[in-house]
Design an enzyme around this catalytic site. Sequence first.
Site, PDB file in Angstrom:
ATOM      1  N   LYS A  87      -9.532   0.717  12.275  1.00 55.27           N
ATOM      2  CA  LYS A  87      -9.153   1.921  11.517  1.00 55.27           C
ATOM      3  C   LYS A  87     -10.400   2.741  11.229  1.00 55.27           C
ATOM      4  CE  LYS A  87      -6.465   3.129   7.320  1.00 55.27           C
ATOM      5  NZ  LYS A  87      -5.709   2.559   6.184  1.00 55.27           N
ATOM      6  N   SER A 116      -0.884   3.963   5.599  1.00 52.62           N
ATOM      7  CA  SER A 116      -1.789   4.907   6.215  1.00 52.62           C
ATOM      8  C   SER A 116      -2.446   4.398   7.509  1.00 52.62           C
ATOM      9  CB  SER A 116      -2.897   5.267   5.225  1.00 52.62           C
ATOM     10  OG  SER A 116      -3.705   4.129   4.944  1.00 52.62           O
ATOM     11  N   SER A 142      -0.841  -0.145   2.956  1.00 55.38           N
ATOM     12  CA  SER A 142      -1.082   0.623   4.188  1.00 55.38           C
ATOM     13  C   SER A 142      -1.150  -0.145   5.497  1.00 55.38           C
ATOM     14  CB  SER A 142      -2.378   1.414   4.051  1.00 55.38           C
ATOM     15  OG  SER A 142      -2.097   2.629   3.440  1.00 55.38           O
TER      16      SER A 142
HETATM   17  N1  GLN Z   1       1.240   4.745   0.698  1.00 55.46           N
HETATM   18  C1  GLN Z   1       0.168   4.449  -0.192  1.00 55.46           C
HETATM   19  C2  GLN Z   1      -0.538   5.720  -0.586  1.00 55.46           C
HETATM   20  O1  GLN Z   1      -0.233   6.756  -0.053  1.00 55.46           O
HETATM   21  C3  GLN Z   1      -0.716   3.417   0.412  1.00 55.46           C
HETATM   22  C4  GLN Z   1      -2.082   3.819   0.777  1.00 55.46           C
HETATM   23  C5  GLN Z   1      -2.979   2.675   1.173  1.00 55.46           C
HETATM   24  O2  GLN Z   1      -2.637   1.496   1.049  1.00 55.46           O
HETATM   25  N2  GLN Z   1      -4.159   3.036   1.617  1.00 55.46           N
HETATM   26  O3  GLN Z   1      -1.356   5.704  -1.438  1.00 55.46           O
END
Ligand code: GLN
Length: 481
Positions: A71, A146, A170
């Site tokens: 990532k 994400s 995420s």
């Molecule tokens: N969906 C969550 C957010 O938008 C998760 C983000 C994450 O785990 N980086 O914050």
Amino acid sequence: MHELSFATIKDIKHGIETKKYSHNEILKYFLQQFAVHDSKIKSAIEIFDEQSILKNFNPGGILHGIPGIIKDNICQKDRFISCASKMLENYKATYDATAVDRLKTEGALLIGRANLDEFAMGSSTETSAFFKTRNPWNSQCVPGGSSGGSIAAVAAGMVPWSLGSETGGSVRHPAAFCGVVGFKPTYGSVSRYGLIAYASSLDQIGISTHTVYDTALVYSVIAGHDAKDASSLVQLHKKDYTKNLTGKIPAGLKIGIVTNAIDNADLDSQVRDLTMQATKVLEAAGAKVIPVTIPAMDYGAATYFIISRAEAASNLSRFDGVRYGYRAQDSKDLRDLYIHSRTQGFGKEVKVRMMIGNYVLSAGFADKYYNNAQKVQGVIRQDYQAAFKECDVLIMPSQACPAFEFGKFDNNKLQMDLQDYFLCSANLAGIPAISVPCGFTKENLPVGFQIIGPHLSEELLFQVGDAYQQITDWHMKYPTF
Ligand code: GLN
């Protein structure tokens, strides 16, 4: 189908050990997969050239010759690292993240940088400043987020493993949307050194693969104490997490099915049914299943919302156009430079989160929001601890609904909170959780369920997940695209 298509790490390792393939052949095959398919899926921000990948190759380790993608918020020395933001578009990492360093030491081939929601903020990979990644199962749908790029790359068979990051779900979220395994370890068990911070008290590097076995293998490489991360767990020593994967459920295993999650009125009924079926599979394999509740989980998304924004506002203040990243050209003075650089460098979602973060931390509001959120976080932890007195692991859905279409939830805060609901309480509690594929909807979209355990119960989670995958074949269904 080519013999290597959708191959697992275990398969590839076997192929290399029996001299069926050389690491060069493996690398060429997977680079070719990206060349053929990634113009459609768009999982990668960059795929490195073969020569530069091989320059970093250390033969002989546990992951000798196994390609993976990282990532693009995890540092790879001398490579660009953008966080899918214009702010860091031209920024090069000057060192390896500890996880990356350990992967390289064990012979892994790091072949590129995966797309993400900008600074890991989102549940669809739509907030990337560069482009949208597509779900390999349906190109009209998001891959989740994400870590959408990392996960779509595995789901499309372009790479057998990837690293993502988790702050509030995420890795598990896109894994459930794309039909692969997604794992978030105990907070502190994988070093955060070299992971660009979003909300440091929650951030953890996570893993995606086709099988739980493969995840256990990658975890064995990256987990363990690191003096470079002050929140790294001192008592965690390296071990082989695949050793006790017998394919059997541990004798006397007690599973708690989280009824307030299952009964959530907003949960998609097909996701609910498939989660219950997965529970039945484990019950038939010898586990005892009891109902439990995590009442404070219902406040998880609100709590996560406040804590993550507060920490984001503080972490992202370093991107000011002076020390790091994008610098606006048209500024009269220093104040102007800050304003223009940040206005032009950050996307909308990131700006909104920083504004909310500063608000919830500001004098007069911090008690009402930030301090209260921290108290609720404590209650969530206690609820999990109480549940783990009654059972060994918990089960609940990984997702509120199957993968949704692009743009469907734009500006829909309720829906986006719902995406976090099933996931973020594990991050708030600091406990490990793994999402495992458990079926498909009528529309042929994948569904995943979560196995969640107490702090440092990784080995048990892998045993339960591996046993489930020995009985079922959901992880062996592949998309056509
Ligand atoms: N969906 C969550 C957010 O938008 C998760 C983000 C994450 O785990 N980086 O914050």
